[in-house]
Structures are given as structure tokens and as C-alpha cells.
Write a protein that holds these residues in place. Structure first.
Motif, PDB file in Angstrom:
ATOM      1  N   ARG A   3      35.744  13.076  19.671  1.00 51.24           N
ATOM      2  CA  ARG A   3      34.320  13.085  19.949  1.00 51.24           C
ATOM      3  C   ARG A   3      34.082  13.946  21.180  1.00 51.24           C
ATOM      4  O   ARG A   3      34.886  13.974  22.092  1.00 51.24           O
ATOM      5  N   SER A   4      32.953  14.617  21.205  1.00 53.23           N
ATOM      6  CA  SER A   4      32.601  15.412  22.367  1.00 53.23           C
ATOM      7  C   SER A   4      32.012  14.512  23.432  1.00 53.23           C
ATOM      8  O   SER A   4      31.254  13.601  23.134  1.00 53.23           O
ATOM      9  N   SER A   5      32.375  14.769  24.687  1.00 48.27           N
ATOM     10  CA  SER A   5      31.755  14.040  25.778  1.00 48.27           C
ATOM     11  C   SER A   5      30.263  14.319  25.791  1.00 48.27           C
ATOM     12  O   SER A   5      29.829  15.429  25.545  1.00 48.27           O
ATOM     13  N   ARG A   6      29.462  13.286  26.071  1.00 43.54           N
ATOM     14  CA  ARG A   6      28.021  13.489  26.120  1.00 43.54           C
ATOM     15  C   ARG A   6      27.622  14.211  27.399  1.00 43.54           C
ATOM     16  O   ARG A   6      26.498  14.659  27.554  1.00 43.54           O
ATOM     17  N   GLY A  56      39.355  15.482  13.544  1.00 45.02           N
ATOM     18  CA  GLY A  56      40.516  14.678  13.175  1.00 45.02           C
ATOM     19  C   GLY A  56      40.219  13.681  12.081  1.00 45.02           C
ATOM     20  O   GLY A  56      39.592  13.986  11.063  1.00 45.02           O
ATOM     21  N   ARG A  57      40.680  12.459  12.282  1.00 54.39           N
ATOM     22  CA  ARG A  57      40.497  11.385  11.303  1.00 54.39           C
ATOM     23  C   ARG A  57      39.019  11.199  10.971  1.00 54.39           C
ATOM     24  O   ARG A  57      38.650  11.001   9.811  1.00 54.39           O
ATOM     25  N   TRP A 275      41.200   9.721  23.480  1.00 52.85           N
ATOM     26  CA  TRP A 275      41.154   9.619  22.022  1.00 52.85           C
ATOM     27  C   TRP A 275      42.537   9.537  21.381  1.00 52.85           C
ATOM     28  O   TRP A 275      42.714   9.861  20.215  1.00 52.85           O
ATOM     29  N   ASP A 276      43.545   9.081  22.148  1.00 57.10           N
ATOM     30  CA  ASP A 276      44.871   8.899  21.553  1.00 57.10           C
ATOM     31  C   ASP A 276      45.544   7.681  22.178  1.00 57.10           C
ATOM     32  O   ASP A 276      44.959   6.974  22.998  1.00 57.10           O
ATOM     33  N   ALA A 277      46.786   7.450  21.778  1.00 57.94           N
ATOM     34  CA  ALA A 277      47.494   6.233  22.180  1.00 57.94           C
ATOM     35  C   ALA A 277      47.806   6.184  23.670  1.00 57.94           C
ATOM     36  O   ALA A 277      48.227   5.134  24.178  1.00 57.94           O
ATOM     37  N   GLY A 278      47.617   7.287  24.384  1.00 50.85           N
ATOM     38  CA  GLY A 278      47.819   7.291  25.829  1.00 50.85           C
ATOM     39  C   GLY A 278      46.641   6.733  26.598  1.00 50.85           C
ATOM     40  O   GLY A 278      46.660   6.703  27.833  1.00 50.85           O
ATOM     41  N   ASP A 302      45.797   3.994  16.485  1.00 50.10           N
ATOM     42  CA  ASP A 302      46.914   4.276  17.386  1.00 50.10           C
ATOM     43  C   ASP A 302      48.003   3.219  17.315  1.00 50.10           C
ATOM     44  O   ASP A 302      49.033   3.336  17.984  1.00 50.10           O
ATOM     45  N   LYS A 303      47.749   2.169  16.521  1.00 54.19           N
ATOM     46  CA  LYS A 303      48.701   1.064  16.370  1.00 54.19           C
ATOM     47  C   LYS A 303      49.043   0.444  17.726  1.00 54.19           C
ATOM     48  O   LYS A 303      50.186   0.071  17.998  1.00 54.19           O
ATOM     49  N   SER A 304      48.036   0.356  18.560  1.00 50.57           N
ATOM     50  CA  SER A 304      48.229  -0.243  19.874  1.00 50.57           C
ATOM     51  C   SER A 304      48.438  -1.748  19.733  1.00 50.57           C
ATOM     52  O   SER A 304      47.839  -2.401  18.876  1.00 50.57           O
TER      53      SER A 304
END
Length: 448
Positions: A3-6, A56-57, A275-278, A302-304
């Protein structure tokens, strides 16, 4: 990034304003009348290009929904182009060769789009198709999709903002549930924070700093504080509404407790990983987080392993009776001024924004709040415990977006920079600083 930052840098705001003004000055006028196309009648094969910020997804989910439109109307193909933000859209409009349908990730620039004519007034299409706006959409989403009689966009899903909290971290400190007031949030944030004697942060309870925690900038739209951006006469209220001072004094106090530089060092390894598992919350490094309803979908993808709960974001103690309120306002979609095959583009736009099956599919796969009366009643998201608080926030009568004006996002960007300067200790006099910002916002309105 999905997503783009607003928020945009100042140069982006200048580019957007220039592009929209150029469009108004040099663009051709849309036709005086439009025709309602019968999708079941024969028609030459037509492709409508759709631009949006989803990547992406999420982009795959959008394209899949557009493919279903092709199944229903074989002569119509809609192709989604991901990763397009407001500046990209503005440049395309200024060039005279925009796509057929555009999606903006937030409503910030809707009044500018409507006022400048960059996005077509959809009124003729709405009338030709017999769309009953009041029966189809809740007033809360209609409030940010038009401006002064021009309905230049329609809502396409919406976002609202609440509190995510790490159940394990809260339980370890003896907290049975999330905070409901700002004083409770502040106390819990301090008790949940883990840091060394030199200030090094290992786990942060809650960070309010504007630029240093993903979606935290949305705090400074002020909805939970009941702030007003504009007075009745259209002038800026940031220096006269006392709630702004209350919000910023609280923010500065909590920021100073951590130490601004300590926050920057702590967040640096996680800043690029919204936007990821980090993501810092997914990594268990942040106990409480202001975020949008979509976060749950990313946590799942991310299967967190983070065990989390969701709730409305806390409110000031003197506004405790408003608990449950939140900022709402998400994707809006429209047809650019010089779009070719605009009548066909309307079929795509109305399909995306009014078809219940499409909206529910998009909402449930993207984890967004659907935006028609019927989709809100029928979505399975109503039955998901972690999503239900966001449905409740949306349905709260006091939930809203900030007031919109033809200055677009420029007022937000000016204020965001001021908030950051304030947090860094660069603003010696808060009231004077707020007055300076108010004067700049008023000047923007004067310049048009």
C-alpha cells in the motif's frame, strides 16, 4: 510495499497541485450527456485500464475480481495496473491520456479532484444508471467522496483505525485487556516498555511519534480527540481548537519519556518492513500499535506467531464516553476527466463499488470494511472476532474522516511536518507554532 503511504513529501504535493491545475486549464470538457450501456447487448471488445495502489497479493485479489466482470460481460476486459499513487494519477490526467478508472488510497485529495474537474462528476452516470446513492451507501462514506455537489468518486472499501495489542506482552505485565483512555494507554506503554539504563529500547509499549511507527501519522488527523481542522468560515482551526494542544502535549510527553533519538534507533531496523514479516508488531517488538483493519490479513499472510487482539483506539480521559470512535476513510475510485470509453469505464467503476458479491469478496480477502449498506450486512467479516471491532468503529456515529478542502493533502503534510518538528524539540512555543501552521493552511486556500 503493498500500500502507498498516505503521506507524501512536499515535492509530491507540488507535483499533484501542478498536474491538477494543468488538467483544469488545458483538458477538454467531458460530454454534456452520457448514455447507459446495456452490458448484455453486443459491443466491440473493449479494455478498460484500472490504476490503484494495491500491489503484490492485494493486486492479485483486485485483478481476480475484475476477471469475474469479464466472465459476466465477455466483451469487456478490465486490466489492473498496481502501485499507482495520487501523483502518478495526476500526471496521467495532466498528460491527457489517463486510464479509464483510478483508485486513490485515501480521500485526502477528493475535494481537489472534484473542484478542479480532474475526476469527472459522476452525477450524469449515476442518474443514467438509476443508482440510488442514499439507499446504496452509508452517509459516512459519502461524506468523503464528493465536494460541493460534485460526486466525483465512489467509495471502494474503507479503512478504519484501531488498536492492535500483543496479548502475551500485556499478560506478562498483569494487564487483562487493552486500554480505553489515553491515561491508561500511557501508563501501560511505560510498563510494557523494555529498555536498558542508557535508553536503548528492546520492546516498546506504544510509540506516538509521527514518523516513527507505520500508520501512527493517522493519530494526527485528530478524530479520537474530536479535533476540527476548519472553522465554520473555512479558516484553519488548528490554532483555535484546544484539542490540538491536548493531543500534541500528550504526544510530546510520551516521546520525551522515550527520547526521540532512542525511538529513531529502535525503529530503524523495522521501518522498511511495514508490509512484510519484519514488521515490528509481528516481531513482538511493539506491544500496542495504531493500525488499520487490514493488518490482520498481513499477519496471517506472513504466518506470524504473534498472539494479538484488536480494539478501538483509546480516547482522552475527558472524552471517555466517546470510546469506540475512530478515523474512517479508505479507497475512493473515479473516472479521470479525459478518459476514453468513459461510459464503459462507468460499468467497471459501478461494478467495483456497488456489486455486493464483488465488494464482499474484496473486503474478505483484503480484510477491508465493505462500503455498501447491503455488503455491510452480509459480509462474513461480521463474524470474525478480531475484525468485529473495526466493523463497530465504522458503525460508530462519531467516526469520520477529517474535513476536506480543495487544498487536498497539503494541509495534512504541513501539519505532519510541524508535528515532527514539535516532537524533535524544534518548536519553542506550541501556540505560536500552531498559529503559523494555521496561517500557512489559510494561505494555501487563498492561493487555490
Amino acid at each position: 510495499m503493498s500500500r502507498s503511504s498516505r503521506r507524501t513529501v512536499a515535492g509530491g504535493v507540488v507535483c499533484l497541485a501542478f498536474a491538477l491545475n494543468a488538467c483544469t486549464a488545458g483538458g477538454s470538457s467531458p460530454p454534456d450527456s452520457v448514455g447507459a450501456i446495456d452490458p448484455t447487448a453486443s459491443h466491440a471488445p473493449t479494455t478498460i485500464v484500472v490504476w490503484g495502489a494495491f500491489t503484490g497479493r492485494e493486486a492479485a485479489v483486485v485483478q481476480s475480481s475484475l476477471d469475474r466482470l469479464h466472465d459476466d460481460i465477455p466483451w469487456l476486459t478490465a486490466k489492473y495496473v498496481p502501485g499507482k499513487n495520487d501523483d502518478d494519477i495526476a500526471r496521467a490526467i495532466a498528460s491527457g491520456q489517463p486510464p479509464g478508472v483510478v483508485m486513490a488510497q485515501s480521500p485526502d485529495n477528493v475535494a481537489k479532484y472534484c473542484d478542479s474537474g480532474a475526476w469527472r462528476d459522476l452525477g450524469p452516470y449515476i442518474d443514467a444508471s438509476g443508482l440510488d446513492m442514499g439507499a446504496t451507501f452509508p452517509e459516512s462514506v459519502l461524506s468523503y467522496t464528493g465536494y460541493q455537489g460534485s460526486q466525483c468518486s465512489l467509495p471502494l472499501l474503507t479503512d478504519d483505525y484501531g488498536l492492535y495489542y500483543n496479548k502475551k506482552l500485556l499478560s506478562q505485565q498483569g494487564f487483562a485487556g487493552p486500554p480505553k483512555t489515553i491515561s491508561e494507554l500511557t501508563d501501560m506503554a511505560k510498563q510494557l516498555t523494555q529498555r536498558d539504563s542508557d535508553g536503548t529500547i528492546h520492546v516498546a509499549g506504544f510509540i506516538s511519534t509521527n514518523e516513527q511507527m507505520y500508520e501512527t501519522a493517522h493519530l494526527y488527523n485528530g478524530v479520537n480527540w474530536g479535533t476540527q481542522w476548519y472553522n465554520a468560515d473555512g479558516t484553519s482551526a488548528v490554532a483555535t481548537d484546544p484539542q490540538w494542544q491536548q493531543l500534541l502535549q500528550w504526544d510530546k510527553s510520551l516521546t520525551d519519556w522515550y527520547g526521540y533519538d532512542n525511538i529513531v534507533r529502535f525503529f530503524a531496523p523495522y521501518k522498511a518492513h511495514e508490509w512484510d514479516a519484519g514488521n515490528a508488531f509481528e516481531q513482538g517488538k511493539v506491544a500496542m500499535l495504531l493500525d488499520g483493519e487490514w493488518r490482520g490479513a498481513f499477519i496471517d499472510a506472513d504466518k506470524s506467531s504473534v498472539d494479538y487482539g484488536t480494539a478501538p483506539f483509546p480516547v482522552p480521559d475527558d472524552r471517555a464516553d466517546t470510546y469506540g470512535v475512530g478515523e474512517i476513510g479508505g479507497t475512493v475510485a473515479g473516472i479521470p476527466r479525459d478518459a476514453s470509453d468513459a461510459d464503459v469505464a462507468w460499468l467497471v467503476l459501478s461494478y467495483l463499488t456497488t456489486d455486493t458479491k464483488t465488494l464482499n469478496t474484496l473486503a474478505e480477502q483484503l480484510q477491508n470494511v465493505p462500503t455498501t449498506v447491503h455488503s455491510l450486512k452480509t459480509t462474513t467479516l461480521n463474524d470474525e472476532p478480531k475484525f468485529r471491532p473495526f466493523m463497530d468503529i465504522f458503525e460508530n456515529a462519531q467516526s469520520r474522516y477529517k474535513q476536506l478542502t480543495p487544498t487536498g493533502q497539503a494541509d495534512v503534510d504541513l501539519f505532519a511536518q510541524f508535528v515532527t518538528d514539535w516532537e524533535k524539540g524544534k518548536v519553542p512555543d506550541l501556540q505560536k507554532g500552531l498559529q503559523d501552521v494555521a496561517d500557512q493552511i489559510d494561505q494555501l486556500a487563498t492561493l487555490g
